[in-house]
Design an enzyme around this catalytic site. Structure first.
Site, PDB file in Angstrom:
ATOM      1  N   CYS A 129     -58.054 -23.833  88.553  1.00  0.00           N
ATOM      2  CA  CYS A 129     -58.968 -22.745  88.176  1.00  0.00           C
ATOM      3  C   CYS A 129     -58.337 -21.392  88.460  1.00  0.00           C
ATOM      4  O   CYS A 129     -58.658 -20.396  87.820  1.00  0.00           O
ATOM      5  CB  CYS A 129     -60.312 -22.886  88.866  1.00  0.00           C
ATOM      6  N   VAL A 282     -62.507  -2.978 118.340  1.00  0.00           N
ATOM      7  CA  VAL A 282     -62.149  -3.826 117.200  1.00  0.00           C
ATOM      8  C   VAL A 282     -60.642  -3.858 117.021  1.00  0.00           C
ATOM      9  O   VAL A 282     -60.001  -2.805 116.925  1.00  0.00           O
ATOM     10  CB  VAL A 282     -62.815  -3.309 115.902  1.00  0.00           C
ATOM     11  N   ASP A 389     -62.259 -22.103 121.625  1.00  0.00           N
ATOM     12  CA  ASP A 389     -61.147 -23.024 121.853  1.00  0.00           C
ATOM     13  C   ASP A 389     -60.333 -22.627 123.074  1.00  0.00           C
ATOM     14  O   ASP A 389     -59.862 -23.487 123.828  1.00  0.00           O
ATOM     15  CB  ASP A 389     -60.213 -23.044 120.639  1.00  0.00           C
ATOM     16  N   LEU A 437     -61.579  -4.387 128.620  1.00  0.00           N
ATOM     17  CA  LEU A 437     -60.649  -5.396 129.109  1.00  0.00           C
ATOM     18  C   LEU A 437     -59.234  -4.921 128.791  1.00  0.00           C
ATOM     19  O   LEU A 437     -58.899  -4.664 127.640  1.00  0.00           O
ATOM     20  CB  LEU A 437     -60.929  -6.738 128.414  1.00  0.00           C
ATOM     21  N   ARG A 918     -77.714 -41.884  85.335  1.00  0.00           N
ATOM     22  CA  ARG A 918     -76.313 -42.299  85.503  1.00  0.00           C
ATOM     23  C   ARG A 918     -76.154 -43.139  86.764  1.00  0.00           C
ATOM     24  O   ARG A 918     -75.360 -44.081  86.798  1.00  0.00           O
ATOM     25  CB  ARG A 918     -75.378 -41.095  85.525  1.00  0.00           C
ATOM     26  N   TYR A 952     -72.040 -37.015  88.638  1.00  0.00           N
ATOM     27  CA  TYR A 952     -73.396 -36.933  88.084  1.00  0.00           C
ATOM     28  C   TYR A 952     -74.274 -38.115  88.468  1.00  0.00           C
ATOM     29  O   TYR A 952     -74.981 -38.676  87.654  1.00  0.00           O
ATOM     30  CB  TYR A 952     -73.265 -36.838  86.558  1.00  0.00           C
ATOM     31  N   GLU A1302     -64.196 -36.843  85.994  1.00  0.00           N
ATOM     32  CA  GLU A1302     -65.103 -37.440  86.971  1.00  0.00           C
ATOM     33  C   GLU A1302     -64.680 -38.800  87.523  1.00  0.00           C
ATOM     34  O   GLU A1302     -64.891 -39.072  88.711  1.00  0.00           O
ATOM     35  CB  GLU A1302     -66.502 -37.565  86.339  1.00  0.00           C
TER      36      GLU A1302
END
Length: 1358
Positions: A129, A282, A389, A437, A918, A952, A1302
Site C-alpha cells: 500500500c 521535555v 522497563d 533531576l 461465509r 469475511y 483472502e
C-alpha cells in the site's frame, strides 16, 4: 517560513531568541516565533512535504519517521555528527534548532533518481500500500548513516519502531539486509531474485526471466537484481557546514497557550524552574506529547534542557557511571556498550558490568528505536510509570539520583535520593517543585554479585510491559570455605527483587528480600521465596491491567529463571558443586531470547509465452511510494477546512441535550453540524438502513457521532470537539457477545444450512464430542486511517476523494444524505493506504460527515480520522462463539456436525449477514461431512458495528473447525494430520450447500507441503527437543484451507472498465476496483498490455472514479482481479475487433502507427468493458436447504508451522513456516507471493497476538498501536518459505488465474495450532493429558496459564 538574506550570505548571522533555525533536506529554514505546540510532523506536512505520514500520533507505528542530525561534543572535546531516526508526530518543532532534518523527499525522487535504499525496496517488492514505506526507508537510512559497518543481523534488528500491515516484512528485510557491510556471526544470507525466488519456467526450458526487466531471456543465469552492497556514504548529503559553526544560544518561543524555553546553562534552567515551578521538562516529548495529544492537557511552560552540558554528559566514576538526566536512552546504551566491549578481555573489569548488561538487555525491548533515540533516562524516571522497563533495573542496582535547585541566594543546592525512596505513589516522585533531576548514578556490580532483568509483554518489540523485573543478589562464601570459592557453598549477603507492573509504582519485595538474606543459595529457598513473593506482590481481582493470575505467575516464574541462571554460574565458579547443578532439561530456561537471522525462499512458475502475464513485475506505484510521491487523501494539496466528529461518551444513552456554544467560540472554529443540518436522509447503512450519520435521539455505541466541528485546522477542530457539552440519559448496555447470548439480544435474522440425516450421522459415530470455542475480534489496522476530502463544485456538485474500497456505495449514500442525485456526486481515489475490508463500508460514514460540512460551508472540507477514533468507531473482524457437537468413527472419519455460530454484529447490521453466510459456508473447511446442521445468528450489542475483514467470516469458521478436529485427534489418540487427510473432499464431491468441488487441488497441495516442509522428520525432531527441554517446548502443525471465491451476494459479481487507446500507441485504463496495495492496477496493466501486445510501460492507470466506471462492486472478496480483469479484457477485445480491418490492410505496422491509421479511418478507440460472473448466487431457505451456487471456484492451500514457547512466560517464536497456495496461473508471482506473505502474517497475528479489549462500559481500550499489537518485524517466521502451486490452471477466471488476497490468511493459524501442540507437551510434564480449551487469540497470557504448572496453580482461584 522566512529565508533571511544573511543565511546565505557571508556576513555573520545574528539570530534572535524567538527565532528557530534548522535545515530541512539541505535548505535553511528560519521561523519567527514558532508555535510550541506544533510537532515536527505538523510543520513539515503544513509546508507541503507529505512523505511523512500521520499513522498514529503516538510514536508507535513509524510512519512519520525522519532523520535528525546534530553535532555532539565528546568527552575529549572532539565533535561528531549523530544521525538518528525519530518520530515526527512526537518530536517538537521547537526542539529542532541547530539541527538538520532529512525526510524521504531529501533522499531521491523519480525525476532526479532514486536513492539506493528506495530503489532496492521498490525492486524487491517491499512496498504494497506504500503508506508505511517512507518511514521504514528513513529508519533504515538513519541507521546506515550512523552504522555503516552493520551486519545483516544489526540491520534486521533496527526496525522495532516501524509497522507494516501489508507485506509480512520479508521483502523489506531482504532489501534492507543487502546493505550489510559484513556478514553476521551466522552464515550470510544471500539475496536471490526478487522476490527471493526459485523460478520454474513452464513450457520453455531454455528461457529464464530477467530480474531487471521481467521479460524472457536466454542467458540461463539467475542473477540477483538486488546487489549485496553497502550504502556509499561519500555520495550522501553532508551535514550542513553552517551548523558546524552554529552557536547554540538560549531560546524562548511564546505561543497562545504555551511558552517554550531552551536554556544553555544549568543556572538558567534552574532559574526558570524556580520561577515557573509547574514547568515541564521535555527532551524527546515521548510522554508529554502523548498527554497533550490524547488527554488534552496543556502545560503552559515547557523547558528543553538538551543544551545544558551537565544534563547531557555521561561520566565514569570510581564506583560506577553517572548519566545526565537528558541523555537519551540510545546514547546511554551506546556508552554502556562501549564500557562492556572495552573490558571484554579483562575478567575483573568485565565482572563490574553486570548492571550495564541488565540495562542493555531491557533497552533492547524498550519501546522502538525512534523513541529510544529521543527519550531520556531522566524522563523515564520522572514519568514513574508503574510498568516501566528500566525502573526495576535501577531499583535493583541501587541507583542514586541527584536533584538540583537554586536557593534564594541563587546558589545551586544538590540533594541525593536513593532510588528506592524516589517513587512515592502512582506517577508521583520525590522531586520538589523547584528541583530538576540532574543525574543518575549507576553503581558497578561487585564480585559474586549477580543481576538480571526480565520483561514480558504482549509483543516482544515496542510494547509496554505486563510485568518487568530485575533481581540482584550479592553472595558470599559460607564461613568454613570463605578462603576459597571453589567447591564452596554460598549464602545471600544482600539482595533486591524489584518489579514493575505489580503495583501503582515500581516496588521491591521487602519480605522476600529479608527472608532471602542469610539463606544458603539452594533449591530449598525457592519455595519460601515464591510464597513470600505472593504476599509481597498481591493483586486483587479487578486490579488495573487485569490478567491477575498471569501476572502473579510471572513474578515467581521470573524468579525461578533467575535462580537457575545464577545457579548455572555458581556451578562453574564452585568447580561443579552439585548444590548448584542445573539439569540439561532446565538449562534452556536460562537462555535470553536471541532471534537468528531470518531467511526463506519463494517458489513460483512463469509462462514466457504469456508475457507479461505470469511475470514477476513490480508494483505499478512502487517508485512513487518509496519516494513519498504517492499521494493519499490527506496528501492532496488543497486548502480546506477540517471536520472532526463529536462522539458519544456512552455506549447506550438517550441524548438529552447538546450545547456547542463553547466550542463555537474556540479559535479557528467555523461551525457545528448535527442531525438537524442534514438536508437529505439521515442514514448511512450500507445495505439495511439502520444507521444514522448523526445521532438524533439514542446513541447506540461509545463513539457514535453526535455531530461534527468544522475548523481551520484539524487540531483546532479536535480540541473544540471536546468542548461540546452533551447531557445523557444512560441506558443498559450490552458490550460482549456472551452478554448478548445470555440476554437473547439478536438481530431478527438466522440462516440455517442442513445436509444429510443427523440421526443417521450420530448412529454411525463411535464417538461424539461437544464443546464451545471463542474466536476474538481483530482490528484492521490499515496504516492510513480513514479519510475523505469533499470539494464542492457548481450548484450541488461534489467531488468526494475518499480512502474507500467502495466508491459507488460512497457516491450513493453521500447523495442520499444530501438529498441530491448520484449524478451530481463523483467519488474518486488513486490509492488506499491499506483496507483489508475495513474500508468497504465503514469509510462511508466519515465521507458523509465531510460532505454535510462541505455542502453547508461551500468550501472543501477534509476529515481524517485520528487513529484512536478510527479504531474505536469503525468496527473489527467479527468475534464468534461456536457451540459444536461432532460425531466420528474410531478410524477418524467425521460423520456429523451440529454447529451453532454466534457472531457479534455490533449495534447495526452493516454487512454482517454476508460475514455470517461465509462463515456457514466454511464451517467444514476442507472436509467432507455427510450430515450437517449449521445455524448462524447475529448478536446485537452496544459496540461499533463490526464489518468485513480479509476472509469475511471464513477464517473464524475454519479455526473453529480445526479446533474440533484437534479434539477428535485427542479423543482417538491419532495425529491430527491423519484426521485431516482422511476427511479431505475428493474430486467432485458435493458440499453441504450443494456445490461440487471440482478441480480439487487439496490433496496435491497437502502432499507437496508434506515433502517440502519435511513434516515427518521435523515432527520427530520436535518430540526429541521436548524430551530434552523442560521449560521450552516446541510444536508443529500442518493446516489446510479451502476457500470459496466469489461474492456470496450475486449482484456484486460484476465489474466495468473503460479503456482508451491514443494515437501515440499509449493506453489509459480505468476500472471499477480500488488499489490498496494488493497490486490490482499492476495486474490490470498486464492484462491490457497482453491484449494489445505492447510493453507494460505503455499502459497507464491514473485513478478510480465513479464518473468513468459507474455502478461498481466494492473491491473485496479476493475477486477484484477476476472481475475487473475480465472487464478490462472485454474492453480491449472490443477495440481490437474494431482495429482488425485496419490491421488486415497493414499487417506489419507497429502498434503506434496502427493507432494513428485507425484514427484516420475514424475507428472508435475507446470501449466500455463489462463482466458478470456466470452461474453464481445462493439463497438460504428456512428449511436449511438453499438454492444456487455460492462460489465460482475454490482456492486450496496449506501451511506448516513450527513454534517454540517459553512455558514460564508464554512467549512464543515462530521458527519456520512453509506455505503452498493454489493460485492457478499466477497473473503476477511477485504480487501474489507478497499477498500470501502479508495475509499469512496477518492471520498469524489474528490467532496469536492481536487482542481487542473493550471495557464493560463499552469503551474500547485497544485504540492505538500502544495497546493493540499487530505483528512486528521480530514476529515473522525465522524461516519463511512460500510456494505457488504450479501446473494448476483455473478455467474459471482471467488467464487461468485465481484470486489470492483472502485464502492465505487462515493459514497463519497454523502458528496457533503449533502453539497448541507445544502447550500439550508442556502439560505432559505435569502429567496433564486431558483436553484443554485454548481460545483464540493464543496470547502470551493464555499460553502461559494453559501450561498449568505449579507457578500457575499457586495463584489459580479455587
Amino acid at each position: 517560513m522566512i529565508d533571511d538574506e544573511n543565511l546565505n550570505g557571508k556576513e555573520p548571522f545574528l539570530k534572535k531568541e524567538n527565532q528557530l533555525l534548522f535545515f530541512l533536506n539541505g535548505e535553511k529554514v528560519l521561523i519567527n516565533e514558532p508555535n510550541p505546540e506544533l510537532s515536527t510532523l505538523d510543520y513539515i506536512r503544513s509546508i507541503g512535504l507529505t512523505g511523512l505520514k500521520r499513522g498514529c500520533s503516538e510514536g508507535a507505528c513509524g510512519s512519520c519517521t525522519f532523520m535528525l542530525s546534530n553535532v555532539v561534543k565528546d568527552d575529549n572535546d572532539t565533535f561528531r555528527i549523530v544521525h538518528r531516526a525519530v518520530n515526527g508526530c512526537l518530536y517538537p518543532l521547537c526542539a529542532l534548532d541547530g539541527m538538520a532534518v532529512t525526510t524521504i523527499e531529501g533522499l531521491g525522487n523519480i525525476d532526479k533518481g532514486l536513492h539506493s535504499i528506495q530503489e532496492r525496496i521498490s525492486e524487491n517488492s517491499g512496498s504494497q500500500c506504500g503508506f508505511c514505506t517512507p518511514g521504514i526507508i528513513m529508519a533504515l537510512y538513519a541507521f546506515l548513516r550512523s552504522n555503516p559497518n552493520s551486519t545483516q543481523k544489526d540491520i534486521e534488528q533496527n526496525f522495532d519502531g516501524n509497522l507494516c500491515r501489508c507485506t509480512g516484512y520479508r521483502p523489506i528485510l531482504d532489501a534492507a539486509k543487502s546493505f550489510a557491510n559484513q556478514p553476521s556471526d551466522e552464515q550470510l544470507v544471500e539475496l536471490p531474485l526478487p522476490p527471493m525466488a526459485t523460478i520454474d519456467d513452464k513450457k520453455d526450458d531454455t528461457q529464464m526471466i530477467c530480474p531487471g526487466t521481467g521479460k524472457p531471456c536466454n542467458c540461463k543465469t539467475k542473477t540477483s537484481h538486488i546487489p549485496n552492497k553497502p550504502m556509499e556514504l561519500n555520495s550522501e548529503p553532508i551535514f550542513p557546514p553552517f551548523l558546524m559553526e552554529y552557536k547554540k544560544e538560549s531560546l524562548k518561543f511564546t505561543g497562545s497557550r504555551v511558552t517554550w524555553y531552551t536554556p544553555t546553562t544549568l543556572e538558567e534552567l534552574l532559574k526558570i524552574k524556580k520561577e515557573k515551578t509547574n514547568a515541564k521538562i521535555v527532551v524527546g516529548n515521548t510522554e508529554i506529547g502523548i498527554e497533550t495529544r490524547f488527554r488534552s492537557i496543556v502545560y503552559p511552560t515547557i523547558i528543553c534542557p538538551t543544551r545544558v552540558e551537565e544534563l547531557i554528559q555521561i561520566q565514569k566514576e570510581d564506583n560506577g557511571v553517572r548519566v545526565g538526566a537528558s541523555v537519551t536512552l540510545t546514547e546511554m546504551k551506546s556508552y554502556l556498550n562501549g564500557i562492556i566491549k572495552s573490558s571484554e578481555n579483562d575478567e575483573i573489569a568485565n565482572k563490574k558490568n553486570g548492571t550495564f548488561k541488565a540495562i542493555i538487555s531491557q533497552l533492547k525491548w524498550f519501546a522502538g528505536n525512534q523513541v529510544r533515540n529521543a527519550a531520556s533516562i531522566g524522563g523515564n524516571l520522572c514519568t514513574a510509570s508503574p510498568i516501566s522497563d528500566l525502573n526495576p533495573v535501577l531499583l535493583a542496582a541501587g541507583a542514586v539520583l541527584t536533584m538540583v535547585s537554586l536557593d534564594d541566594n541563587g546558589a545551586k543546592v544538590r540533594r541525593q535520593v536513593p532510588i528506592n525512596q524516589f517513587f512515592l505513589r502512582y506517577r508521583v516522585v520525590d522531586i520538589k517543585p523547584e528541583e530538576i533531576l540532574e543525574s543518575v548514578f549507576i553503581p558497578y556490580t561487585r564480585p559474586l554479585e549477580f543481576i538480571q532483568a526480565y520483561k514480558q509483554s504482549r509483543r516482544r518489540e515496542d510494547d509496554i510491559a505486563i510485568v518487568s523485573c530485575c533481581f540482584r543478589v550479592l553472595l558470599e562464601p559460607i564461613a568454613e570455605s570463605a578462603s576459597n570459592t571453589v567447591d564452596s557453598n554460598f549464602k545471600i549477603k544482600d539482595c533486591v527483587l524489584a518489579y514493575g507492573g505489580m503495583n501503582v509504582k515500581a516496588v521491591t519485595c521487602e519480605k522476600t528480600e529479608k527472608q532471602l538474606i542469610g539463606s544458603v543459595w539452594s533449591r530449598e529457598l525457592l519455595n519460601d521465596a515464591c510464597l513470600n513473593l505472593e504476599s509481597d506482590l498481591p493483586l486483587a481481582a479487578g486490579a488495573p491491567g487485569g490478567m491477575i493470575e498471569y501476572r502473579r505467575s510471572l513474578t515467581t516464574g521470573f524468579f525461578f529463571k533467575y535462580f537457575l541462571t545464577v545457579s548455572k554460574q555458581l556451578y562453574q565458579i564452585s568447580n561443579g558443586n552439585p548444590l548448584y547443578l542445573v539439569s540439561d532439561k532446565e538449562k534452556s530456561a536460562t537462555d535470553a531470547y536471541s532471534r537468528p537471522l531470518s531467511f526463506g525462499e519463494q517458489n513460483y512458475q512463469t509462462q514466457p509465452d504469456k508475457h507479461p502475464i505470469t511475470q514477476p513485475i513490480k508494483h505499478q506505484s512502487a517508485d512513487k511510494q518509496v519516494t513519498g510521491e504517492a499521494l493519499y487523501v490527506d496528501d492532496v494539496k488543497m486548502k480546506s477546512l477540517y471536520a472532526v466528529m463529536v462522539p458519544s461518551l456512552k455506549a447506550h444513552a438517550n441524548i438529552k441535550s447538546v450545547d456547542a456554544s463553547k466550542a463555537l467560540k474556540a479559535p479557528g472554529v467555523k461551525a457545528f453540524f448535527s442531525a438537524k443540518d442534514i438536508p437529505g436522509i439521515n442514514d448511512c447503512g450500507p445495505v439495511i438502513h439502520d444507521e444514522e450519520v448523526f445521532v438524533t435521539k439514542t446513541a447506540l455505541f461509545h463513539g457514535a457521532p453526535i455531530g461534527c466541528i468544522v475548523a481551520e485546522t484539524h487540531i483546532q477542530a479536535l480540541e473544540a470537539s471536546k468542548l461540546v457539552a452533551i447531557e445523557y440519559e444512560e441506558l443498559p448496555a450490552i458490550t460482549s457477545i456472551e452478554d448478548a447470548i445470555s440476554k437473547q439480544s439478536f438481530f431478527p435474522f438466522t440462516h440455517l444450512l442442513k445436509d444429510g440425516d443427523m440421526e443417521k450421522g450420530w448412529s454411525e459415530s463411535d464417538h461424539i464430542i461437544d464443546g464451545e470455542f471463542k474466536v476474538g475480534a481483530q482490528e484492521h489496522f490499515y496504516l492510513e486511517p480513514n479519510g475523505t476530502l469533499v470539494i464542492p463544485g457548481e450548484g450541488k456538485e461534489l467531488t468526494v476523494i475518499s480512502s474507500t474500497q467502495n466508491p459507488t456505495k460512497t457516491q450513493a449514500i453521500v447523495a442520499s444524505v444530501l438529498g441530491i442525485g448520484q449524478n451530481q456526486v463523483v467519488c474518486k481515489l488513486k490509492r488506499l493506504g491499506g483496507g483489508f475490508g475495513g474500508k468497504e463500508t465503514r469509510s462511508i460514514f466519515s465521507s458523509c460527515v465531510a460532505a454535510i460540512a462541505s455542502y453547508h460551508m461551500k468550501e472543501p472540507v477534509r476529515i481524517i480520522l485520528d487513529r484512536d477514533t478510527d479504531m474505536s468507531t469503525t468496527g473489527t473482524r467479527h468475534p464468534f462463539i461456536a457451540r459444536y457437537r461432532v460425531g466420528f468413527t474410531k478410524e477418524g472419519l467425521i460423520k456429523a456436525l451440529d454447529l451453532e455460530l454466534y457472531a457479534d454484529a455490533g449495534f447495526s447490521y452493516d454487512i454482517s449477514v454476508g460475514v455470517l453466510d461465509r462463515a456457514i459456508f466454511h464451517s467444514e473447511n476442507s472436509y467432507k461431512i455427510p450430515n450437517v446442521n449449521i445455524l448462524g445468528r447475529l448478536c446485537k450489542t452496544n459496540l461499533p458495528s463490526n464489518t468485513a475483514f480479509r476472509g469475511y467470516g471464513g477464517p473464524q469458521a475454519m479455526i473453529i473447525c480445526e479446533n474440533w478436529v484437534e479434539k477428535i485427534s485427542k479423543t482417538l489418540g491419532m495425529d491430527s494430520y491423519k484426521i485431516r487427510e482422511l476427511n479431505f473432499y475428493k474430486e467432485a464431491e458435493v458440499t453441504a450447500y450443494r456445490q461440487s468441488v471440482v478441480n480439487n487441488m487439496m490433496k496435491r497441495v497437502w502432499d507437496e507441503l508434506m515433502v517440502k516442509s519435511n513434516y515427518h522428520q521435523r515432527l520427530i525432531a520436535v518430540e526429541k527437543f521436548n524430551k530434552e527441554n523442560r521449560y521450552k517446548k516446541r510444536g508443529i502443525s500442518i493446516i489446510p484451507t479451502k476457500f470459496g471465491m466469489s461474492f456470496t451476494v450475486k449482484t456484486l459479481n460484476q465489474a466495468g472498465a473503460l479503456v482508451h487507446v491514443y494515437t501515440d500507441g499509449t493506453i489509459l485504463v480505468t476500472h471499477g476496483g480500488t488499489e490498496m496495495g494488493q497490486g490490482l492496477n499492476t495486474k490490470m496493466i498486464q492484462i491490457a498490455a497482453r491484449a494489445f501486445n505492447v510493453p507494460v510501460s505503455d499502459v497507464f492507470i491514473s485513478e478510480t472514479s465513479t464518473d468513468k466506471v459507474p455502478n461498481t462492486a466494492p473491491t473485496a472478496a479476493s475477486v477484484s482481479s477476476d472481475l475487473n480483469g475480465m472487464a478490462v479484457l472485454d474492453a480491449c477485445q472490443q477495440i481490437l475487433l474494431r482495429m482488425e480491418p485496419i490491421r488486415e490492410k497493414n499487417p506489419n505496422v507497429p502498434f503506434k502507427q496502427l493507432c494513428t491509421l485507425c484514427f484516420v479511418e475514424r475507428v472508435n478507440l475507446s470501449a466500455n468493458g463489462f463482466y458478470a460472473t456466470p452461474n453464481v448466487g445462493y439463497m438460504f431457505k428456512d428449511s436449511g436447504v438453499g438454492e444456487g451456487t455460492p462460489f465460482n471456484y475454490f482456492n486450496f492451500g496449506a501451511a506448516c508451522s513450527e513454534v517454540e514457547i517459553d512455558t514460564l512466560t508464554g512467549d512464543h517464536t515462530t521458527l519456520r513456516s512453509d506455505v503452498i497456495l493454489d493460485v492457478g496461473d499466477s497473473l503476477n508471482p511477485t504480487i501474489d507471493i507478497g499477498q500470501v506473505e502479508g495475509a499469512f502474517v496477518q492471520g498469524m497475528g489474528w490467532s496469536t497476538l492481536e487482542e481487542v479489549v473493550t471495557f464493560p462500559s463499552g469503551y474500547m481500550f485497544t485504540r492505538g498501536p500502544s495497546t493493540y499489537k499487530i505483528p512486528g518485524f521480530n514476529d515473522v517466521p525465522i524461516e519463511f518459505n512460500v510456494s505457488l502451486l504450479g501446473d494448476a490452471p483455473n478455467p474459471k477466471a482471467i488467464h487461468s488465474s485465481k484470486g489470492v488476497g483472502e485464502p492465505p490468511l487462515f493459514l497463519g493459524s497454523s502458528v496457533y495450532f503449533a502453539i497448541r501442540q507445544a502447550i500439550t507437551a508442556a502439560r505432559l510434564e505435569n502429567n496433564l493429558t486431558n483436553w484443554f480449551d485454548l481460545q483464540s487469540p493464543a496470547t502470551c497470557e493464555r499460553i502461559r496459564t494453559s501450561c498449568l504448572d505449579n507457578f500457575v496453580l499457586q495463584f489459580r482461584k479455587q
